[in-house]
Design a protein around this motif. Structure first.
Motif, PDB file in Angstrom:
ATOM      1  N   ARG A   1       0.856  -1.171   0.000  1.00  0.00           N
ATOM      2  CA  ARG A   1       0.000   0.000   0.000  1.00  0.00           C
ATOM      3  C   ARG A   1       0.899   1.229   0.000  1.00  0.00           C
ATOM      4  O   ARG A   1       1.905   1.272   0.718  1.00  0.00           O
TER       5      ARG A   1
ATOM      6  N   MET B   1       1.875  -5.008   3.003  1.00  0.00           N
ATOM      7  CA  MET B   1       0.661  -5.349   3.750  1.00  0.00           C
ATOM      8  C   MET B   1       0.637  -6.833   4.103  1.00  0.00           C
ATOM      9  O   MET B   1       0.339  -7.205   5.234  1.00  0.00           O
TER      10      MET B   1
ATOM     11  N   TYR C   1       0.007 -11.738   7.085  1.00  0.00           N
ATOM     12  CA  TYR C   1      -0.206 -10.300   7.174  1.00  0.00           C
ATOM     13  C   TYR C   1       0.872  -9.641   8.031  1.00  0.00           C
ATOM     14  O   TYR C   1       1.336 -10.199   9.021  1.00  0.00           O
TER      15      TYR C   1
ATOM     16  N   VAL D   1      -1.969  -4.746  10.044  1.00  0.00           N
ATOM     17  CA  VAL D   1      -2.873  -4.873   8.896  1.00  0.00           C
ATOM     18  C   VAL D   1      -4.051  -5.757   9.297  1.00  0.00           C
ATOM     19  O   VAL D   1      -3.862  -6.869   9.787  1.00  0.00           O
TER      20      VAL D   1
END
Lengths: 119, 111
Positions: free
Chosen positions: A37, A47, A58, A62
């Protein structure tokens, strides 16, 4: 070189709706893909790592339930932003390493990015 | 964990002038090092990379970078900048199967 595509390139949606972004490796197979991102005038933040046939990994902070990742095949990973809100507006970029399994993932090929705007 | 520092947020150079963009990294071993360029609204294009061997690396569009282990640096250079080089430049470190990016340097080229 290896080509990674993303679809759509740009999407505008209403708050509360879900948006799916596709990432495809066009001329190679990718058991692993990455989702980044990028905020305006900021760097890329990893992310999650998408793994074919298993759950995504993850990064800290996040939300797994907000950003759903599905790596359905060796050439496709999808990122679904669920119940999107204006603060989810951003530039989302995916990438894939050039080798399948056993190789380093330190080198990656990047997609062109998807601009998400949530109204 | 690895980290990357790009000390210059903005740089402005005249067309035809030389360019050097700074990048410092932090990592216990020799990492994989990359420079990427991003035009507005676009994805990342790889300019060059360093894995091992010759510390002076040649890339596309006339760019080169030099790895200096003693300074933990990987600075990007170009002898003569063209107006089309105006873009955002990111230095990145690859280690432990992840890429970590610097905050980027915005390059403006004056005609």
């Amino acid at each position: 070189g290896a080509v990674v595509s993303q679809h759509p390139s740009r999407v505008i949606c209403k708050s509360g709706t879900s948006v799916k972004i596709e990432c495809r490796s066009l001329d190679f197979q990718a058991t692993t893909m990455f989702w980044y991102r990028q905020f305006p005038k900021k760097s890329l933040m990893l992310m999650a790592t998408s793994n074919e046939g298993s759950k995504a990994t993850y990064e800290q902070g996040v939300e797994k339930d907000k950003f759903l990742i599905n790596h359905a095949s060796l050439t496709l990973s999808t990122l679904t932003v669920t119940s999107a809100h204006p603060e989810d507006s951003s530039f989302y970029i995916c990438s894939a390493p050039p080798r399948v399994g056993g190789g380093t993932y330190n080198e990656q090929f990047f997609g062109p990015g998807t601009r998400l705007t949530v109204l | 964990a690895q980290s990357v520092t790009q000390p210059d947020i903005h740089i402005t150079v005249s067309e035809g002038a030389s360019l050097e963009l700074r990048c410092n990294y932090s990592y216990g071993a020799t990492p994989y090092l990359f420079w990427y360029v991003q035009s507005p609204g676009q994805g990342l294009q790889l300019l060059l990379k360093y894995f091992s061997g010759d510390t002076l690396v040649q890339g596309i569009k006339g760019f080169e970078a030099e790895f200096k282990r003693s300074q933990s640096s990987f600075n990007l250079r170009k002898p003569s900048v063209h107006w089309s080089d105006a873009a955002e430049y990111f230095c990145a470190v690859g280690a432990r199967n992840k890429l970590t990016f610097g905050t980027g340097t915005q390059l403006k080229v004056e005609l």
